[in-house]
Enzyme design. Sequence first.
Site, PDB file in Angstrom:
ATOM      1  N   THR A 180      10.746   4.861  17.650  1.00  0.00           N
ATOM      2  CA  THR A 180      10.873   3.958  16.503  1.00  0.00           C
ATOM      3  C   THR A 180      12.223   3.241  16.608  1.00  0.00           C
ATOM      4  OG1 THR A 180      11.830   5.743  15.225  1.00  0.00           O
ATOM      5  CG2 THR A 180       9.476   5.397  14.973  1.00  0.00           C
ATOM      6  N   GLU A 325       4.012   4.094  14.878  1.00  0.00           N
ATOM      7  CA  GLU A 325       3.212   5.321  14.772  1.00  0.00           C
ATOM      8  C   GLU A 325       1.705   5.046  14.808  1.00  0.00           C
ATOM      9  OE1 GLU A 325       5.788   4.433  13.007  1.00  0.00           O
ATOM     10  OE2 GLU A 325       7.067   6.118  12.447  1.00  0.00           O
ATOM     11  N   LYS A 430      15.164  -1.089  -8.062  1.00  0.00           N
ATOM     12  CA  LYS A 430      14.793  -0.449  -9.322  1.00  0.00           C
ATOM     13  C   LYS A 430      15.729  -0.926 -10.415  1.00  0.00           C
ATOM     14  CE  LYS A 430      12.572   3.576 -10.894  1.00  0.00           C
ATOM     15  NZ  LYS A 430      12.136   4.916 -10.642  1.00  0.00           N
ATOM     16  N   TRP A 435      10.233  -1.676 -11.121  1.00  0.00           N
ATOM     17  CA  TRP A 435      10.386  -2.077  -9.720  1.00  0.00           C
ATOM     18  C   TRP A 435      10.374  -3.597  -9.573  1.00  0.00           C
ATOM     19  CZ3 TRP A 435      12.023   1.701  -6.921  1.00  0.00           C
ATOM     20  CH2 TRP A 435      11.570   3.016  -7.142  1.00  0.00           C
TER      21      TRP A 435
END
Length: 532
Positions: A180, A325, A430, A435
């Site tokens: 990654t 992944e 936040k 959100w």
Amino acid sequence: MQAYPLTLTNHLKRARAFFPDKQIVSKLEAGVFRYTYRDFAGRVAQLANVLRGLGIGQGDRVGTLAWNSHRHLELYYAVPCMGAVLHTANLRLSRDQIAYIINHAEDKILFLDEDLLPLVERLSLDSVRNFVVMLSDPHGTVPTTSLRPAHNYEDLLRSGSAHFEFPELDENMPAGICYTSGTTGEPKGVVYSHRGLSLHSLALCLPDAFALSERDTVMPIVSMFHVNAWGMPYAATMVGAKQVYPGPHPDCKTFAELIQNERVTLTAAVPSVWIAMLAELDRVHYDIGSLRTIASGGAAVPQSLIAAYERKFGVPIVQAWGMTEISPLATVSRLTAAMEDWSEKERLRQRGKQGRLIPGLEMSVVDGQGREIAWDGRQSGELRIRGPWVADRYYKGQQFADGWLHTGDVVTVDEHGFVQIVDRTKDLIKSGGEWISSVALENAIMAHPKVLEAAVIAVAHDRWQERPLACIVPKPEFRNLITKEEILEALRSHLPAWWLPDEIVFIEEVPKTSVGKFDKKVLRERFKNVQL
Ligand code: AMP
């Protein structure tokens, strides 16, 4: 039915038998190199002999530090088909990270492009026993180097027989490994099996995915060192498409010239490449009429970008979503037949979403309480995925607990099953317990005609905990001719008032990660003390 193993060797045999005269084109610093699948298959066999001669056996890791070229494609097949594991190391990681991943994977050999010699000479590597240099000039000699022993790729190949008996492999054997890009913590290795890559190749060729066929000329711009260049080289070889590789240090001029001269039909890259390409295509006239599809993903594709390519060149940008992944492809944003009757605005909005899950995978989206969300385009939750080309653990790590890959992406799903990424869990802002989506803000800002790029980050706030800060790169012609107020004014009509950024800063460039995505970590650090 027969338990016939799905291996990459099947691709190789098929390409050699059915498409011997199809071309593979590779731009090297010395000029454009061109050969056929027949020659390719011969060189793959030679390379497999060379690997065996250098002591590589089943399961051994073979590293590459290389750009997109025909030689990298040869390694894509020779290594896994002789039973070893191809580790495509990401050459844009930091030096420490590159050393870390090569040592962690315990690569026994490292194949590197010539221009990367100075980089590799400074790495402290524990397991590499042989270095193989891929020179730009195929008849050149390896420059003086502290790497020992350092072989010349072409000399080695000439010494190898063009006959190699590829072993019968178990389809679950590892074929490749990619780490990654490591924006948080150490990079983690993802191991791809022959079976996973074979099924992923088939899925990529489905009409509602990227519909690759023998008739295509495929140019992966996305790096071969990152998630198998989105699986494009494997799928293209499987179907016998002409392949074009843009070589070391590629730039927009090279991409545009190759599209024009090689009549590329399908190409793939992250959105920042398509933003930069737009400027090049505006500056110089190229004939890009051969393109049938531009695949883009890895980061949200702004609707304004999709609209610009559609209107100026009649070329559809098809958005996909995936992860290291997931090999990486998981969703593709293609309109259904019924959606073709929608208004242009509605169609664009739909294409700006990340799209529908491709066949073979299963998804689940759960909210903070672990409940499956409704497909109403409003409720959001974390996207989880499972399927035959989804990792079940990291290399040398424990199996993931509940059988699902937790993606860390927060999404909504509309009534048509189209996923829309609202944010990364860690990038959400936040504000006072509610959100705010940084992605939605960025898309709205990037739709402004004076804006080239925009990244929105959360900054600590005494009263609201966090508030948005927008970092904006103006288009060169509007530098110093753009005001904060006009950006805010444009946003007011689209977004709730409390979403509007508290501060806007104009910057030269949005920092990018090793694979070309916005690196918000760098911006967060730079602006952490801004007073809102
Ligand atoms: P990587 O494993 O480096 O390819 O990064 C995977 C992550 O990139 C995903 O979890 C998403 O956060 C992001 N990503 C990939 N494709 C898209 C897309 N089309 N739109 C928004 N984010 C994306």
